[in-house]
Design a protein around this motif. Sequence first.
Motif, PDB file in Angstrom:
ATOM      1  N   ILE A  26       7.256  19.154 -32.647  1.00 30.59           N
ATOM      2  CA  ILE A  26       8.121  19.349 -31.476  1.00 30.59           C
ATOM      3  C   ILE A  26       8.439  18.044 -30.748  1.00 30.59           C
ATOM      4  CG2 ILE A  26       7.449  21.745 -30.969  1.00 30.59           C
ATOM      5  CD1 ILE A  26       5.681  20.064 -28.733  1.00 30.59           C
ATOM      6  N   HIS A  27       7.775  16.939 -31.136  1.00 31.91           N
ATOM      7  CA  HIS A  27       8.058  15.674 -30.441  1.00 31.91           C
ATOM      8  C   HIS A  27       9.282  14.966 -31.025  1.00 31.91           C
ATOM      9  CE1 HIS A  27       4.539  16.225 -28.075  1.00 31.91           C
ATOM     10  NE2 HIS A  27       3.839  16.466 -29.161  1.00 31.91           N
ATOM     11  N   GLU A  81      16.249  20.167 -32.351  1.00 34.11           N
ATOM     12  CA  GLU A  81      17.650  20.591 -32.345  1.00 34.11           C
ATOM     13  C   GLU A  81      17.934  21.527 -33.525  1.00 34.11           C
ATOM     14  OE1 GLU A  81      20.523  17.404 -32.721  1.00 34.11           O
ATOM     15  OE2 GLU A  81      21.744  18.295 -31.129  1.00 34.11           O
ATOM     16  N   LYS A  82      17.372  21.179 -34.676  1.00 39.41           N
ATOM     17  CA  LYS A  82      17.638  22.005 -35.860  1.00 39.41           C
ATOM     18  C   LYS A  82      17.069  23.410 -35.697  1.00 39.41           C
ATOM     19  CE  LYS A  82      18.163  21.952 -40.687  1.00 39.41           C
ATOM     20  NZ  LYS A  82      18.004  21.221 -41.922  1.00 39.41           N
ATOM     21  N   SER A 100       5.216  28.889 -20.915  1.00 40.04           N
ATOM     22  CA  SER A 100       3.768  28.916 -20.951  1.00 40.04           C
ATOM     23  C   SER A 100       3.251  28.695 -22.379  1.00 40.04           C
ATOM     24  CB  SER A 100       3.321  30.276 -20.416  1.00 40.04           C
ATOM     25  OG  SER A 100       2.013  30.235 -20.033  1.00 40.04           O
ATOM     26  N   VAL A 101       3.794  29.440 -23.330  1.00 40.98           N
ATOM     27  CA  VAL A 101       3.361  29.266 -24.725  1.00 40.98           C
ATOM     28  C   VAL A 101       3.792  27.888 -25.224  1.00 40.98           C
ATOM     29  CG1 VAL A 101       3.502  30.178 -27.073  1.00 40.98           C
ATOM     30  CG2 VAL A 101       3.426  31.753 -25.148  1.00 40.98           C
ATOM     31  N   GLY A 102       5.009  27.493 -24.869  1.00 41.56           N
ATOM     32  CA  GLY A 102       5.492  26.163 -25.279  1.00 41.56           C
ATOM     33  C   GLY A 102       4.647  25.038 -24.710  1.00 41.56           C
ATOM     34  N   MET A 161      11.120  21.737 -20.273  1.00 43.79           N
ATOM     35  CA  MET A 161       9.673  21.671 -20.054  1.00 43.79           C
ATOM     36  C   MET A 161       9.051  20.538 -20.869  1.00 43.79           C
ATOM     37  SD  MET A 161       6.478  23.150 -21.452  1.00 43.79           S
ATOM     38  CE  MET A 161       7.290  23.806 -22.825  1.00 43.79           C
ATOM     39  N   LEU A 162       9.472  20.424 -22.149  1.00 47.60           N
ATOM     40  CA  LEU A 162       8.870  19.396 -23.010  1.00 47.60           C
ATOM     41  C   LEU A 162       9.209  17.984 -22.520  1.00 47.60           C
ATOM     42  CD1 LEU A 162       9.469  20.802 -26.621  1.00 47.60           C
ATOM     43  CD2 LEU A 162       7.326  20.782 -25.329  1.00 47.60           C
ATOM     44  N   ASP A 163      10.398  17.835 -21.933  1.00 43.87           N
ATOM     45  CA  ASP A 163      10.818  16.503 -21.487  1.00 43.87           C
ATOM     46  C   ASP A 163      10.357  16.183 -20.072  1.00 43.87           C
ATOM     47  OD1 ASP A 163      11.984  15.810 -23.848  1.00 43.87           O
ATOM     48  OD2 ASP A 163      13.966  16.613 -23.313  1.00 43.87           O
TER      49      ASP A 163
END
Length: 388
Positions: free
Chosen positions: A115-116, A122-123, A204-206, A359-361
């Motif tokens: 996921i990083h 994107e794919k 939350s799961v992410g 959230m990831l960023d």
Amino acid sequence: FGLMSYDPAFMNTAACVSRITYIDGDKGILEYRGYPIEQLAEQSSYLEVAYLLLYGELPSKERLAWWEYRISRHLFLHNSLVELIQAFRYDAHPMGILISSVAAMSTLYPEAKNIHDPAVREKQIWRIIGQIPTIAAFAYRHRIGRPFNLPDSSLSYTANLLYMMDYMNQRDYEVNPVLAKALDVLFILHADHEQNCSTSVMRSVGSSHADPYSALSAAAAALYGPLHGGANEAVLRMLQQIGHPKNVPAFIERVKKGETRLMGFGHRVYKNYDPRAKIIRQIAHEVFAATAANPLLDIAMELERVALEDEYFISRKLYPNVDFYSGLIYQALRFPIEYFPFLFAIPRASGWLAQWLEMLDDPEQKITRPRQIYLGHARRDYVPVDQR
Ligand code: CMC
């Protein structure tokens, strides 16, 4: 409780900073990336709105064509997924099939764990947005015991879904453009709704850095509940149970006694008419002009009229929400009732994924870990079973 704040169901806690969707529940305002939902519903398309949510800006003409092309390259399912869908009982609830299918996709595309890597993320987004309607249609065809209709990438996103479902089972079936457009508007209205139950689950799961399929499968499970995405299904069943506009006052009395809820009414955030419900109410009339009139619409309108004049609903600020009229339109499009939550999930996938990316960023975000107030037993000693 010490320094900890107690906020059950997070009624008053902002768990993140977001730049995606703005809601003013008192005024009945909903905006995606600053654009009012009314303008998007009238002028945009679902795929353009999905792009807006995910990338932050409306696409140029070239970029929109690129985006639509990217999605159109991912409409087909992996054969293992087709076999998985066929393994379900014919009458399996479609949400069970959706939750399982999306979870299974994580095993088919294991690179999604990375996921990083922005290109990998994107794919997976293209794959999810492309394949979810195909899962819905294949699940339906399996249910009715008919061969699958392969996706047709020359059609619009919603026309392709209606084509694959092909409820009329006609050769050379052509999708009615009025119905495809109505479904597209419904998809725009359902695409995101800030930190609702399923989106909070997605984040939350992410936040544990699970892959997007696993996180989205969990979000879909949250959406399945009758208080959330299952409400449109519950509304239809309620209308069928009421049966006739003349039975509405008696039903309202039962609601006021607390025996049942008026499904499709009330919202945690909107204390005013849900702006989405207003648009859907309008579309319902357009759709019924293109199909046959639905007698349940008369019951729904009578329920709304009686409830909005009743002190119980006025004092609690209970107004129709997005689900009140959407089920009637889905029914006019000939979707079986069990498919209604799925039709909420298809467009909401873009909102879940946009929130997941945000959230990831976000450097402030860590793994979700709410605290608790412990009110259980104080320490005590274990008693062997023969002495209890
Ligand atoms: N029918 C009758 N009374 C209701 C309803 C309803 N639909 N909704 C709320 N109330 C009453 C409730 O009994 C309570 O009364 P009192 O103060 O006397 O105990 C008061 O209104 C406040 O309700 P609440 O349960 O504390 O409100 P909430 O913010 O926790 O719940 C809700 C929001 C959407 C879960 C709730 O309104 C509900 O159950 N609505 C019916 C289901 C529904 O339509 N859900 C779709 C929501 S919109 C789309 C989505 O999120 O998926």
